[in-house]
Motif scaffolding. Structure first.
Motif, short mmCIF file in Angstrom:
data_model
loop_
_atom_site.label_atom_id
_atom_site.label_comp_id
_atom_site.label_asym_id
_atom_site.label_seq_id
_atom_site.Cartn_x
_atom_site.Cartn_y
_atom_site.Cartn_z
N THR A 37 0.86 -1.19 0.00
CA THR A 37 0.00 0.00 0.00
C THR A 37 0.89 1.24 0.00
OG1 THR A 37 -0.05 0.22 2.40
CG2 THR A 37 -1.67 -1.26 1.42
N ASP A 38 0.27 2.40 -0.12
CA ASP A 38 1.06 3.63 -0.03
C ASP A 38 1.28 4.02 1.44
OD1 ASP A 38 -1.53 4.33 0.47
OD2 ASP A 38 -1.64 5.92 -1.03
N MET A 39 0.82 3.16 2.35
CA MET A 39 1.06 3.37 3.78
C MET A 39 2.18 2.44 4.21
SD MET A 39 -2.93 3.58 4.84
CE MET A 39 -3.52 2.83 3.34
N ARG A 40 3.23 2.99 4.76
CA ARG A 40 4.37 2.16 5.12
C ARG A 40 4.00 1.19 6.23
NH1 ARG A 40 8.88 6.57 5.53
NH2 ARG A 40 9.80 5.03 6.91
N GLY A 41 4.51 -0.04 6.10
CA GLY A 41 4.26 -1.04 7.14
C GLY A 41 2.94 -1.77 7.01
N ILE A 42 2.27 -1.64 5.83
CA ILE A 42 0.97 -2.30 5.66
C ILE A 42 0.88 -2.99 4.31
CG2 ILE A 42 -1.52 -1.91 5.44
CD1 ILE A 42 -1.22 0.30 7.49
N LEU A 43 0.47 -4.25 4.35
CA LEU A 43 0.21 -5.01 3.13
C LEU A 43 -1.25 -5.47 3.16
CD1 LEU A 43 3.32 -7.39 3.06
CD2 LEU A 43 3.03 -5.28 1.78
N PHE A 44 -1.88 -5.46 1.99
CA PHE A 44 -3.21 -6.03 1.83
C PHE A 44 -3.04 -7.38 1.16
CE2 PHE A 44 -5.19 -1.54 1.27
CZ PHE A 44 -5.26 -1.39 2.65
N VAL A 45 -3.79 -8.37 1.61
CA VAL A 45 -3.68 -9.71 1.06
C VAL A 45 -5.07 -10.22 0.71
CG1 VAL A 45 -2.95 -12.09 1.54
CG2 VAL A 45 -1.64 -10.18 2.49
N ASN A 46 -5.16 -10.89 -0.43
CA ASN A 46 -6.38 -11.57 -0.79
C ASN A 46 -6.02 -13.04 -0.96
OD1 ASN A 46 -9.02 -11.98 -1.37
ND2 ASN A 46 -8.85 -11.38 -3.51
N THR A 47 -6.60 -13.89 -0.14
CA THR A 47 -6.29 -15.31 -0.17
C THR A 47 -7.57 -16.13 -0.25
OG1 THR A 47 -5.29 -17.14 1.07
CG2 THR A 47 -6.19 -15.35 2.38
N ASN A 48 -7.46 -17.34 -0.81
CA ASN A 48 -8.63 -18.21 -0.87
C ASN A 48 -8.66 -19.18 0.31
OD1 ASN A 48 -6.65 -20.05 -1.53
ND2 ASN A 48 -7.21 -20.18 -3.68
N VAL A 49 -7.72 -19.04 1.23
CA VAL A 49 -7.69 -19.90 2.43
C VAL A 49 -8.49 -19.21 3.54
CG1 VAL A 49 -6.17 -20.94 4.18
CG2 VAL A 49 -5.42 -20.80 1.80
N GLU A 50 -9.26 -20.00 4.28
CA GLU A 50 -10.02 -19.48 5.41
C GLU A 50 -9.06 -18.73 6.35
OE1 GLU A 50 -12.62 -18.32 7.95
OE2 GLU A 50 -13.32 -19.44 6.20
N THR A 51 -9.36 -17.47 6.65
CA THR A 51 -8.42 -16.65 7.41
C THR A 51 -8.15 -17.21 8.81
OG1 THR A 51 -10.23 -15.17 8.06
CG2 THR A 51 -8.90 -14.52 6.14
N SER A 52 -9.15 -17.82 9.45
CA SER A 52 -8.91 -18.38 10.79
C SER A 52 -7.89 -19.53 10.72
CB SER A 52 -10.22 -18.86 11.41
OG SER A 52 -10.81 -19.86 10.61
N LYS A 53 -7.89 -20.25 9.61
CA LYS A 53 -6.92 -21.34 9.43
C LYS A 53 -5.49 -20.76 9.36
CE LYS A 53 -5.60 -24.94 6.15
NZ LYS A 53 -5.77 -25.45 4.80
N ILE A 54 -5.35 -19.63 8.69
CA ILE A 54 -4.04 -18.98 8.58
C ILE A 54 -3.57 -18.51 9.96
CG2 ILE A 54 -2.81 -17.00 7.59
CD1 ILE A 54 -4.91 -17.25 5.22
N ILE A 55 -4.47 -17.86 10.70
CA ILE A 55 -4.12 -17.37 12.05
C ILE A 55 -3.69 -18.54 12.94
CG2 ILE A 55 -4.99 -16.18 14.12
CD1 ILE A 55 -4.85 -14.26 11.70
N ASP A 56 -4.47 -19.63 12.94
CA ASP A 56 -4.13 -20.81 13.75
C ASP A 56 -2.78 -21.40 13.32
OD1 ASP A 56 -6.50 -20.50 15.10
OD2 ASP A 56 -7.56 -22.08 14.01
#
Length: 173
Positions: A37-56
């Motif tokens: 992004t144009d904001m330092r220290g921030i990325l946007f992600v689009n994934t097809n994996v369930e986000t709770s699975k990624i966090i776990d």
């Protein structure tokens, strides 16, 4: 459309992108869309994996190999996205509201970047949608509003639904 927000140290976006791409590959997403992004220290992600699975997955990785995650400071699921407008944000929260049960407590967390929208006004408007008890210290749910200029991401998450590198490393000690 994005469904994950990843924060990192300033000027470490490239290293963080490599790290989150590796994590997503290990979770079964070979072609995630990752945007600086144009904001330092921030990325946007689009994934097809369930986000709770990624966090776990990432939390488990920290327990087993604390050194394996170095750049992703926070990984935050985004459930809905809209323009930065109090009415539209309220509509999104209304769509997610059924997650919170009658006896559950909640906290509203607003993170603003590049916006002068009133946090106080937004909290009053959103709190008006709920009759539940508010708990600032140990809520059952976090109503999360992430504002990035003219775009806003909203989520209603369990308190452990967000990955924080610092918190996870503390907990695994």
């Amino acid at each position: 459309m994005l469904n994950l927000l990843v924060t990192c140290g300033k000027n470490l976006e490239s290293e963080t992108e490599t790290e989150i791409r590796k994590i997503l590959n290990q979770c079964g997403n070979d072609e995630p869309e990752i945007y600086k992004t144009d904001m330092r220290g921030i990325l946007f992600v689009n994934t097809n994996v369930e986000t709770s699975k990624i966090i776990d997955y990432v939390k488990g990785k920290i327990k087993d190999e604390p050194w394996s995650v170095r750049y992703c400071l926070r990984i935050i699921p985004i459930q809905l996205e809209c323009d930065t407008d109090i009415e539209k944000i309220k509509q999104n929260i209304q769509k997610l509201k059924k997650t919170i049960q009658k006896n559950d407590s909640y906290r509203i967390t607003i993170e603003k970047r590049n916006s002068d929208i009133s946090s106080q006004e937004m909290i009053i408007e959103i709190a008006g949608l709920f009759s539940n008890k508010v708990s600032l210290n140990v809520p059952d749910w976090i109503i999360l509003i992430e504002i990035f200029g003219n775009k806003t991401g909203t989520s209603i998450l369990k308190t452990d639904g967000i990955f924080s590198l610092e918190k996870s490393k503390r907990e695994s000690e």
